[in-house]
Each structure stands twice: as C-alpha cells, then as structure tokens.
Design an enzyme around this catalytic site. Structure first.
Site, mmCIF file in Angstrom:
data_model
loop_
_atom_site.group_PDB
_atom_site.id
_atom_site.type_symbol
_atom_site.label_atom_id
_atom_site.label_comp_id
_atom_site.label_asym_id
_atom_site.label_seq_id
_atom_site.Cartn_x
_atom_site.Cartn_y
_atom_site.Cartn_z
ATOM 1 N N LYS A 179 0.860 -1.175 0.000
ATOM 2 C CA LYS A 179 0.000 0.000 0.000
ATOM 3 C C LYS A 179 0.897 1.225 0.000
ATOM 4 O O LYS A 179 1.908 1.268 0.699
ATOM 5 C CB LYS A 179 -0.903 0.031 1.249
ATOM 6 C CG LYS A 179 -1.749 1.292 1.366
ATOM 7 C CD LYS A 179 -2.646 1.230 2.581
ATOM 8 C CE LYS A 179 -3.349 2.556 2.832
ATOM 9 N NZ LYS A 179 -4.183 2.999 1.698
ATOM 10 N N ASN A 200 7.312 5.402 0.801
ATOM 11 C CA ASN A 200 8.568 4.660 0.963
ATOM 12 C C ASN A 200 8.770 4.122 2.374
ATOM 13 O O ASN A 200 9.890 3.871 2.804
ATOM 14 C CB ASN A 200 9.766 5.537 0.567
ATOM 15 C CG ASN A 200 9.671 6.042 -0.851
ATOM 16 O OD1 ASN A 200 9.345 5.278 -1.760
ATOM 17 N ND2 ASN A 200 9.916 7.328 -1.050
ATOM 18 N N ARG A 201 7.676 3.932 3.084
ATOM 19 C CA ARG A 201 7.701 3.401 4.453
ATOM 20 C C ARG A 201 8.454 4.321 5.432
ATOM 21 O O ARG A 201 8.801 3.896 6.526
ATOM 22 C CB ARG A 201 8.301 1.989 4.499
ATOM 23 C CG ARG A 201 7.489 0.939 3.728
ATOM 24 C CD ARG A 201 6.058 0.854 4.261
ATOM 25 N NE ARG A 201 5.296 -0.238 3.684
ATOM 26 C CZ ARG A 201 4.448 -0.106 2.669
ATOM 27 N NH1 ARG A 201 4.275 1.067 2.105
ATOM 28 N NH2 ARG A 201 3.773 -1.138 2.227
ATOM 29 N N LEU A 202 8.682 5.567 5.044
ATOM 30 C CA LEU A 202 9.293 6.529 5.961
ATOM 31 C C LEU A 202 8.171 7.259 6.706
ATOM 32 O O LEU A 202 7.965 8.468 6.572
ATOM 33 C CB LEU A 202 10.190 7.519 5.207
ATOM 34 C CG LEU A 202 11.450 6.924 4.587
ATOM 35 C CD1 LEU A 202 12.261 8.004 3.873
ATOM 36 C CD2 LEU A 202 12.316 6.257 5.661
#
Length: 217
Positions: free
Chosen positions: A12, A194-196
């Site tokens: 996602k 970017n999962r940051l």
C-alpha cells in the site's frame, strides 16, 4: 490444501498526509481530538471510536480485544465493561494497559500507554442509564468471559430478565462500569511514502508537561 498464504506482495502506498513537529500542539489530547474529528468527517470508518485494548492476563500473556471508546477528556480515555470479565480481572492485577486506534482510510494510528482506573459510580450510573434497555439487560444477563453452554442459555437468561424488569427501572449492577485510561505516552503514526512513516511520541513528564519526540519509522 495447505493452510498457508504468502502475504509478502501486499503493498500500500501511503501519501495522504504528513505529521511534522512544526504543526503539532503541545498537548496530545488536542491532536487526538483533531484526528478523531477528521476521521469522523472522512466517513470511511464504521466505528471511529473502536479501539484495541491490551492487558496482561492473570496467565502472564498479553491479550488484545476491541472495545469502544465512549469519552475522552484532558484526563484520559473512558470505556465501559464488566469488572469481573477477563479484562477487568487483568486490570485489577495490573492496571498498565495499552490502547490503539487504526484508521486506515486516512492512514493513521494512535497508540496510548497508560494506567486504567475505575471511574466514579455516579459517572457509570449516568452512562448505564443512557443505554438502550436491551443493552442494559444484556450487561446483566452475561457473565462476561465465563464459559456458557450454548447460545440458547444466553437468550433464555435475557428473556427471563425482560419479564422480570418489565415496567421496572433497570439499575446498574456493581460489577459493571467504566474505566479511565490516564495516558503516560501517546504516539501518533501517519503513513508516508517509501515506508518513511511519521511517528511523533508525547511522553508525560514529572511537571505534567509533555515531551515531544520524533521516532524512526
């Protein structure tokens, strides 16, 4: 057929909002109020007040379950339950609990650590009186968390109570009421690309002010 499924390809992209130190208030309850209003306004969650509460059971294991938040104040978060239930007994033995809210439609979650305390009897009375009669009788009919032989036994108990209390006021039983969770830390998580992800944690200090820190995602 094997009982397994590889979920590693579930992906996602999080890109709906951001959470920066420059735009958060000094008090986490104010931020919670803002987020709660925004998730209600978004209309994408059936029960925005649904929260997962974790207790440490008498068997030493943590256990999660979903309950409904019924009120929040500067002091904490209030929900209601049977004091003799599994969660009630766990809280009596260890009042340290964790609650969390997950609102996937706006890509946010909130994690609260705190201590659970029973609220005053008059507050529990007031909420109990506001409940539909069916819910009032259900609280009496159910010996919450105890083993029951069948669904029919529960329904029979409810029917008997309906007859017993016909045209009578239903008084809150002493074993049913509210807890308030007084937070010592509140973490706000905002999904980012970017999962940051953004993670801002408020930690209560000895002077009752809140320390604000950013955590790695």
């Amino acid at each position: 057929m094997k009982s397994e499924k590889d979920l590693s390809d579930y992906r996602k992209v999080y890109e709906k909002s951001e959470l920066l130190e420059t735009n958060v208030p000094d008090n986490p309850i104010q931020l919670f109020q803002t987020w709660f209003y925004e998730v209600e306004k978004s209309g994408g969650v059936d029960e925005a007040n649904a929260m997962t509460i974790t207790t440490i059971g008498l068997d030493g294991f943590p256990k999660n379950r979903v309950v409904l938040l019924k009120k929040y104040t500067e002091e904490g978060f209030i929900f209601y339950t049977n004091y003799n239930s599994e969660k009630g007994k766990a809280i009596t033995a260890n009042p340290n609990v964790c609650i969390s809210f997950f609102w996937p439609n706006i890509e946010r979650q909130v994690i609260v650590k705190g201590k659970a305390e029973k609220i005053s009897k008059n507050l529990s009375d007031g909420y109990f009186e506001s409940r539909p009669r069916g819910s009032q009788l259900g609280a009496i009919a159910s010996d919450q968390s105890a083993v029951v032989s069948s669904r029919e036994e529960l329904e029979s108990a409810l029917k008997a109570l309906e007859a017993e209390y016909e045209n009578k006021e239903i008084v809150r039983p002493d074993y049913w009421g509210g807890y308030i969770i007084k937070p010592i830390s509140i973490e706000f998580w905002q999904g980012r690309p970017n999962r940051l992800h953004d993670r801002i944690r408020y930690t209560l200090q000895k002077d009752y002010n809140w320390k604000i820190e950013r955590l790695n995602p």
